[in-house]
Design a protein around this motif. Structure first.
Motif, PDB file in Angstrom:
ATOM      1  N   VAL A 106       0.817  -1.220   0.000  1.00  0.00           N
ATOM      2  CA  VAL A 106       0.000   0.000   0.000  1.00  0.00           C
ATOM      3  C   VAL A 106       0.849   1.268   0.000  1.00  0.00           C
ATOM      4  N   LYS A 107       2.155   1.150   0.125  1.00  0.00           N
ATOM      5  CA  LYS A 107       3.003   2.341   0.198  1.00  0.00           C
ATOM      6  C   LYS A 107       2.936   3.170  -1.083  1.00  0.00           C
ATOM      7  N   ASP A 110      -1.494   3.487  -5.738  1.00  0.00           N
ATOM      8  CA  ASP A 110      -2.477   4.556  -5.864  1.00  0.00           C
ATOM      9  C   ASP A 110      -2.892   4.662  -7.330  1.00  0.00           C
ATOM     10  N   GLY A 111      -3.691   5.677  -7.626  1.00  0.00           N
ATOM     11  CA  GLY A 111      -4.166   5.845  -8.993  1.00  0.00           C
ATOM     12  C   GLY A 111      -3.050   6.077  -9.986  1.00  0.00           C
ATOM     13  N   TYR A 112      -2.050   6.849  -9.602  1.00  0.00           N
ATOM     14  CA  TYR A 112      -0.915   7.101 -10.502  1.00  0.00           C
ATOM     15  C   TYR A 112      -0.169   5.811 -10.810  1.00  0.00           C
TER      16      TYR A 112
END
Length: 353
Positions: A106-107, A110-112
């Motif tokens: 999870v680090k 993200d969307g990017y």
């Protein structure tokens, strides 16, 4: 003269029984004793105290149950205890793996990360994403599924419904052999024929052919077992009405077993989604987006994870990307299984009364 009426006392055949909370109490005591023994002995590994606690749990369940309930019930409780211990021994590593993957993944997830490729980003630099690897995995697994499912299902139908004699025995034998083929052997076979002999070059489709070799025997075996579970009475009732055999298979046998067949297909997809060796030989790698699986090298999630670890050069950014890609791959498999369950429930025969 009056006769006294004697009422016999009801006799109970049940012996002493331990309460329902007994296994939980023994488990709690075993955990406490296991921790105490490990601390006293100076053991540092969690695995060691867990094994000690498991042994104490089994022995404690048998000893107390034998004292109160008798040896027969004690043996039954011991078997139940062993089943629970085996279940936990299988569950704990799985839960630990998922937790570690989620915690590390999870680090940067993200969307990017999901909508960009590595492009000109070096493996040791921060940034970049897995969009190109997601496209490659979806196309390669999708093509392998399109190749494998029709062949596997039709082969299973032949073996169950039509197969007799030496041909069926030979097909069964080769399916069993293919089940144990290492993935690297399938990759070498496609490499020698498709790339070296036909000079077609690396591509996502070449990797899909190797993956289909690994997928076909799983589909055949799972579909064959599901078709065997269909009661013969259903086939006989359909044939007695004058329905042709091919139509009986299409309208009766397959709809009845569609839930199990779908589950088997999803297991086969999960089997090939994480394969790396055939893709390394046949698809190669690229940091750029390639949406054409029939031409040029193409990325994939397993190869992306491998390369981020192999070429990280000690970079934390590469390790983070590898864990995030692994988490994405796990989520992909979970979504496929949920979709399979939904399809199986939707297509299952209605049994409402």
């Amino acid at each position: 003269m009056s006769h006294a009426t004697l009422t016999p006392k009801p006799s109970s055949l049940r012996g002493a029984t331990l309460p329902k909370w007994f296994p939980w109490a023994v488990a709690a005591g075993a955990v406490v004793l296991g921790l105490g023994i490990s601390t006293a002995a100076g053991l540092q590994s969690d695995i060691q105290w867990a094994l000690i606690a498991s042994l104490l749990f089994v022995l404690g369940s048998y000893g107390i149950s034998a004292k109160v309930e008798g040896r027969r019930q004690a043996r039954d409780r011991t078997a139940t205890s062993l089943v629970w211990v085996a279940f936990l021994m299988a569950l704990i590593p799985l839960a630990s793996l998922i937790w570690e993957t989620v915690k590390r993944g999870v680090k940067v997830l993200d969307g990017y990360f999901l909508t960009h490729s590595m492009g000109v980003v070096a493996d040791t630099e921060p940034g970049g994403g897995i969009y190109h690897a997601i496209i490659g995995t979806l196309e390669q697994v999708g093509l392998a599924t399109l190749i494998s499912v029709p062949i596997g299902v039709l082969t299973a139908i032949y073996l169950v419904e039509y197969g007799r004699g030496r041909l069926a025995q030979a097909v069964t034998f080769f399916v069993d052999v293919m089940t144990g083929i290492p993935s690297i052997v399938a990759g070498l076979f496609v490499l020698s024929v498709w790339i070296l002999l036909l000079d077609m070059g690396p591509s996502g489709f070449a990797g899909s052919m190797a993956l289909s070799i690994l997928m076909i025997p799983v589909v055949v075996r799972s579909t064959e077992e599901m078709l065997k579970l269909v009661p013969n009475e259903l086939r006989e009732a359909s044939l007695a009405l004058g329905v042709p055999k091919w139509r009986t298979i299409l309208k009766v046998v397959l709809p009845t077993s569609i839930g199990g067949i779908t589950t088997g297909v999803m297991l086969a997809i999960a089997r090939i989604t994480g394969e790396t060796a055939p893709l390394l030989l046949l698809v190669w790698v690229t940091n750029f987006i390639n949406t054409n699986p029939f031409s040029d090298p193409q990325a994939s999630l397993p190869m992306y994870i491998y390369l981020q670890f192999a070429n990280s050069g000690g970079s934390g950014a590469a390790y983070d990307r590898a864990w995030a890609a692994a988490l994405t791959l796990i989520a992909f498999i979970m979504i496929l299984n949920l979709v399979a369950r939904g399809i199986a429930r939707w297509k299952a025969p209605k049994t409402g009364r």
